[in-house]
Design a protein around this motif. Sequence first.
Motif, PDB file in Angstrom:
ATOM      1  N   ILE A 342       0.492 -81.309  14.499  1.00  0.00           N
ATOM      2  CA  ILE A 342       1.100 -80.219  13.871  1.00  0.00           C
ATOM      3  C   ILE A 342       2.396 -80.606  13.627  1.00  0.00           C
ATOM      4  O   ILE A 342       2.970 -80.287  12.239  1.00  0.00           O
ATOM      5  N   ARG A 343       3.196 -81.690  14.222  1.00  0.00           N
ATOM      6  CA  ARG A 343       4.342 -82.087  13.934  1.00  0.00           C
ATOM      7  C   ARG A 343       4.317 -82.927  12.543  1.00  0.00           C
ATOM      8  O   ARG A 343       5.186 -82.718  11.751  1.00  0.00           O
ATOM      9  N   GLY A 344       2.936 -83.670  12.451  1.00  0.00           N
ATOM     10  CA  GLY A 344       2.870 -84.376  11.296  1.00  0.00           C
ATOM     11  C   GLY A 344       2.758 -83.550  10.198  1.00  0.00           C
ATOM     12  O   GLY A 344       3.270 -84.065   8.957  1.00  0.00           O
ATOM     13  N   ASP A 345       2.045 -82.535  10.275  1.00  0.00           N
ATOM     14  CA  ASP A 345       1.723 -81.602   9.209  1.00  0.00           C
ATOM     15  C   ASP A 345       3.146 -80.741   8.785  1.00  0.00           C
ATOM     16  O   ASP A 345       3.445 -80.954   7.659  1.00  0.00           O
ATOM     17  N   LEU A 346       3.836 -80.593   9.795  1.00  0.00           N
ATOM     18  CA  LEU A 346       5.145 -79.936   9.498  1.00  0.00           C
ATOM     19  C   LEU A 346       6.162 -80.839   8.771  1.00  0.00           C
ATOM     20  O   LEU A 346       6.704 -80.536   7.698  1.00  0.00           O
ATOM     21  N   LEU A 347       6.058 -82.285   9.186  1.00  0.00           N
ATOM     22  CA  LEU A 347       6.972 -83.131   8.335  1.00  0.00           C
ATOM     23  C   LEU A 347       6.370 -83.226   6.826  1.00  0.00           C
ATOM     24  O   LEU A 347       7.255 -83.300   5.937  1.00  0.00           O
ATOM     25  N   ARG A 348       5.048 -83.268   7.015  1.00  0.00           N
ATOM     26  CA  ARG A 348       4.562 -83.544   5.445  1.00  0.00           C
ATOM     27  C   ARG A 348       5.075 -82.465   4.555  1.00  0.00           C
ATOM     28  O   ARG A 348       5.202 -82.484   3.476  1.00  0.00           O
ATOM     29  N   GLN A 349       5.007 -81.154   5.189  1.00  0.00           N
ATOM     30  CA  GLN A 349       4.880 -79.928   4.258  1.00  0.00           C
ATOM     31  C   GLN A 349       6.765 -80.041   4.134  1.00  0.00           C
ATOM     32  O   GLN A 349       6.983 -79.838   2.967  1.00  0.00           O
ATOM     33  N   PHE A 350       7.719 -80.303   5.133  1.00  0.00           N
ATOM     34  CA  PHE A 350       9.079 -80.534   4.477  1.00  0.00           C
ATOM     35  C   PHE A 350       9.161 -81.571   3.478  1.00  0.00           C
ATOM     36  O   PHE A 350      10.058 -81.443   2.595  1.00  0.00           O
ATOM     37  N   GLN A 351       8.502 -82.629   3.597  1.00  0.00           N
ATOM     38  CA  GLN A 351       8.598 -83.852   2.515  1.00  0.00           C
ATOM     39  C   GLN A 351       8.128 -83.175   1.188  1.00  0.00           C
ATOM     40  O   GLN A 351       8.712 -83.483   0.099  1.00  0.00           O
ATOM     41  N   GLN A 352       6.930 -82.358   1.286  1.00  0.00           N
ATOM     42  CA  GLN A 352       6.425 -81.798   0.092  1.00  0.00           C
ATOM     43  C   GLN A 352       7.626 -80.929  -0.484  1.00  0.00           C
ATOM     44  O   GLN A 352       7.641 -80.913  -1.755  1.00  0.00           O
ATOM     45  N   LEU A 353       8.126 -79.974   0.133  1.00  0.00           N
ATOM     46  CA  LEU A 353       8.995 -79.158  -0.308  1.00  0.00           C
ATOM     47  C   LEU A 353      10.563 -79.722  -0.889  1.00  0.00           C
ATOM     48  O   LEU A 353      10.862 -79.374  -1.873  1.00  0.00           O
TER      49      LEU A 353
END
Lengths: 407, 1134
Positions: A342-353
């Motif tokens: 989930i943390r990886g997903d979270l970071l990727r989401q923020f990176q995308q934003l």
Amino acid sequence: MSQPPLRLVHASDLHLEQPLAGLAEVPEQLHELLLEAPYQAARRVFETALTEEADALLLAGDVVDLERSGPRAVMFLLEQFARLEQHGIDVYWAGGRADPAEAWPPAAELPENVHLFASGEVESIALERDGQAVAAIQGISRSQGAALDDSGFYRDEDGLFTVGVAYGTSAMPGAEGDRVHYMALGGQHHRQTVDQSPGVAHFCGTPQGRSPRETGPHGCTVITVDGQGQVKTQLVPCDPIRWLTETIEITASTDHRALHQQMEDRLRKLRARHPELALLVSWQVHGHGTLLYHLRTGGVSDQITADLRRCFGRDMPGAWTVGIECDAPLEVPPEWFHQETIRGDLLRQFQQLEADQQSDLQLEDFLPDDLRTGPLAPIATVTGDQRGGLLLAASKMGIDLMDGDDL
Amino acid sequence: MKITDVRIDGFGVWRELQLNDLSPRLTAFYGANEAGKTTLMQFVRSVLYGFSDQRRERYLPPLAGGQAGGSLKIVDAQDAFEVSRLSELGEAGPGRVLTTTAAGETGGDRRLHEALADVDETTFNNIFAVGLREIQELGTLSDTQAAQSLYRLTSGIDRVSLYDVIQGLRRSRNDLLATAGQKSKITTLVDQRDALRAQLQQHSTQNRKWSQLAVRIGELDEEIVAAEAQLQRQEQHARIVEIAVELQPKWEKRARLARQLERQTGQIELPSDAVEQLDDLESKIENHRRQAAKLQGQRQQLREESQRLGINQLLVDNVSRVTALGEQRDWLESLGRQVEELDSQADELEHRLTSEQDRLARVLGLKETNHLQEINSGDLQKLQPLVEQARAAEKQHAQAQRGCDALAEGERSLTAQIDSAMVGGERHGLPMDLEEASDLVAQLRRRAQVEHRLEKARDHEAEMEQQGRELLEEQVIPLWLFGWLLAAFVVGALLVGSWLLVPGSPFGTLGGVVAAVGLCGGAFAFLFKYFTESAASNRLDDCHRHMEVLGEQLQAAQRDRKKLDAELPLTDGAVQIRLQAAEQHLEDLEAVLPVEAQRREAEHKVTSAKSRVAQSSRVLEEALAAWQAQLSALGFSEKLEPQRFLSLLERYEALLELEKRARYRREDASQRRREQARLVRRVANLCEETNCLPEVAEQEDDDQESVLGPLDLLDHLLGEFRRQHSAVEQREHLRKQARELKDTESKHRRAVAGLERRRQSKFDAAHCEDEQAYRQLVLQQANRLKMRRRHAALCREVTDAISRHAPEETFAELLDPEAVGRLDPLWESACEDLQQQQDLLKKLAERRGAMEQQQRSLAEDRSLAERQLELSCVEQRLADAWQSWRVKATVSRVLERIRADYEAHRQPETLEEASRYMAQLTGDRYRRVWTPLANDILLVDNDAGESLPVEVLSRGTREQLYLSVRLAVVAMYARRGITLPMVLDDVLVNFDAVRAQRAAEVLCKFAAEGHQLLVFTCHEHIWQMFQSQQAECHRLPDRLRVAGPPIAEPEPLPEPEQAVEEPVAELVAEPVQEQPEPKPSETEYAWQAEPQSYEYGFHQGEAENSGTLAYIVPATEGSANRPDGHDHLEPRRA
């Protein structure tokens, strides 16, 4: 140029109506000082004029907003003006945005030593010593809703040292002092000399910083004019309470205890350096390491802030920690971005934003329906300049939460 | 962990029950109702987690008696131990635990806890050891750790639960900002902010109030000023009336005096002090007259004293000349001294000149001294060239003589050097010739070389002899080497012999090899001895040949030595000593060779020098002869040497200088004497002209007159001059005094005249003829003056009384005889007006004071600043809360995206596994079990792809779902290393035959994967189904046969239909309607027709008190207080 030596005191932006702001909570021991700080600073300005045996006091606007200050400021100013009058010190007051010339109540008659410049056109008054003119003081008050016309400033035809007093000018940057020998400017809370030649143009700043952004010493400027007409300015600090922003660099090995210790050491040094001043300290943390994830509101910052306030904020004059800010970008291990967690997903989401600046955060979805059109609706609107900081803070909180920390 | 044996000492209905060798896979127990299946499951729970109060109440003490408790044998990994838990009667608590290993080691519950892997009892009861009740309770989501864990475990476990994070964020956001009507931080802060702004707005009117007060105070000030002016006027009026009343008597008296004085007007007015003035004038006139007479007498005295001074006027007139002569006195005295000194110096010089001339004449050999005076310097100058010629000749001669002596000394030195070399060689018998000496040295060197060669040959010969002896010894082999060689040879022979003679010996079998080794050893010893001796013989022969060559070389050298000895005249000493002496001698001879040449050259130079000495001697003699001839011609002694003459010549020149000095002294003395005489004449003349000749000189004769001298005369003149000068000064002083006295006298006389004129003028002004009439007139005037004074005093009193209150005319009107009767009423009226005005003024002052107080309180009011400070704090907190909400909303936004992704594509592995079990149990009718991550609910997708909530499923399907989830969770635990036995107590009771068969198959497959299952059933057909799956099956023993009276089952199993309704009915105030079995049609469910109307959230309801924390409700009910009926975050589908 032969010129009788002069000594003037230049002050502006006293803002007697503004107590200090920017604190979410006011400790009891600082409450009185925060209320009185503008008046204490202003009183020191007048005392500086007395102790320096100045020829005149120049007030360059925003002395007080009478609508917001109440009668207390009027009485205070009349009392201080009377003190100067007893010592033969003239006051030259150019009204600014907060204190236009017409705002002074007619019922409170100003003493004869106070010259409140009119708005509209520049007025020139001779500064006399022993019945002989030693300088020409020119000034203009700002009109409500109108730009300042500074075309009336000019150097005295008889070669007298000419001082201009105004709440800013409309001259080009760096040319504010071209018309007179010394241009006493107001309207800027930070001290700055904006023109050096052929004349000096100087913002003396407010005598008391009002918010965490107005850090460092504040006071009035003592102007010394020697026999050759050379101008020398000197800051006389008047602030009884001072905002400071301290920067701390941390490394990857720094934990919150080490950071706390560094801050304690820094506060001890600050106390030793300013033993008679109350300090309001904001911390800026930069550097590297995992501690950056946890330095956020609601995280470790709150704990350190509470400890520092308990250790250093109780005394008077003390050093009160306003807050800890950490704008350093996140430095997470690169492999975190590739983890199927989930943390990886979270970071990727923020990176995308962060990469897609045009994408809408759609925070209004989280607003209760009945608040979406009310005065609180703007809370969900994020402007472009707020977006970066918001995403940084959110990413920190997200990583913190993924580490199991509480909200 | 697996259970291998169960032993119940006493628990509920069971006593002395022993179940041994349980299968590590699935074991199915059949027992009819009340057979004690649930008791057995509770026993397992009790041994593992203790006797809870509930179990104690239900199962202890054992109904059949005996020790309460029992034991389980457990195998955990490689460790096997027995856990026994016993409880005494009446004892509380979990009971005493004792673990015993196979080796007999006993311990506490540590091993048990390790085997349980920290799985708590609730989890064990709901996951691992479940009965029909527990499996149905799962649907209620009771507040148990098991239920929470179940959902956490099935809903995306990372390091933290995504569900927990989302829920926490939602709560935190709601704390910050909730819907209107609900209390939240931001809305509270906004309210506070608005309230503070309103207060500030109210406070902002303070300025206007303050200004209004200031204006009003200004107006009051003007009124007060006017009132005070009026009061002042009224006070003044009242005061005037009051003064008029008091003044009335004086006013009338003054009027009477004024009338009397008016009648006396027209008379002559004398000054008030006319008598005093007249007396004063009289006394002054008398005083001045006395002073004038006194001064006149004093002037007469001064005049007489001046005449007594006797001044010489002639001397006074010549004062400049006397002064000039006085200045010359020192010069005159100096001239006398100079004349004497110059005369004495001249005498002395002349005396010295005479004596020096006598001495010089004697030295020059003159017979008479006067002859020297006849010789002039020209004569002496003529002798000068001769003197120089003679001195040059002497000098040249002496120089030639010194050169000759030096050269002769050099020659003698070289000769001595050559002689010393010769003498050394002769002492050693060496040849004096350089060539012979060189040959001798060469022969001696050859002799020394031959001797050296002989010594070296002898040394070499000795070395060769020594070498020959050593080589001779080397021809014989050393004993130790010979021993070793002999031993090797003997061993080799023995080996060969043993091979040949004793073939059966141990060496026999290897006879060939042994013999070969023996032969090799013998051969090696022989060859080594032969080659060693041969090499030594060869080296000895070489040594002998070298010795022979050396003998020949010795003989040749000896022959050479004899030959050289014969040639050399060796007398004594060694060759080396002689060789050294010869080499030293040769060096001396070689060094003498250049010296001889130098000696010859020196000898030649000496001869030349001697001839030059003789020549210079002749020149000297000629010069001396010329010198003596010239001396004779001048009358000097011929013996006088030129050098002596030069010194005498210097003395002669000194005599001339001395004579010149004596002459100069004499001339100076005469000049001084003339100057002295001139000065003396000037003094004498002046004395005569001024009649200042001394009286003594006039009386004595001429001889005695000269005794006085010029200086005495001059001193007399100067003394007389000083005396006269003093007398003149005295006379001038007396004259000055007389003039001053005269001036003063004149002043007095003028004053007398003036005073007399003033007295007469007074009389004239008063029309009086004399003093008496004047004094009479003065008396009359004094009486009139008294009246005026009384009038003036009255006027002053009146003036003082009225002072500045009003002009006198005002009082004149008031005190007019006609109006004086109205004064008292007027006074009373003025007092009344004054009181009224004072009251008015007091009221105005009070009003002004009150306004000033208001103004002051407004100025001291800091509430405006305090509100602003509060407002800034509130705004800051609001901004912080605002930012915090945004941050949390942003995190929520991101997590929502993740959640949606998880829900759609990445359901946890546990739910996937549960889905598999569910599909197997339902024959693929329900294929997917999943959960919205933000809620504690499960959804099941049927084969049509519809997601159904649990409450719409039939009871059997629901139990299949819960069994699937449990199996998945147990598998998940196993993957995490936690393997606990699973005890299922009649969980298949609600399954139909087909479902039961599928369940048996699934459970057997599950057990085959390594899980231990203990399945209890009361249905024999189910038991037989497990039998058909090759599972281990047992019948529980008949407890009635084992123990005492029959007991009832702890709790009857609920009827299937009741079990379905019960949990749902307790959940909500308006319970969800039970859906008909087996499968509800799609149209029957509101959530299916209107999927957006369903929402899964938490609600606190009545069930909260019964322990139920969360439950599922229709969205329309759960969000009844929300207008749109759904949470803004949650999915709007089921």
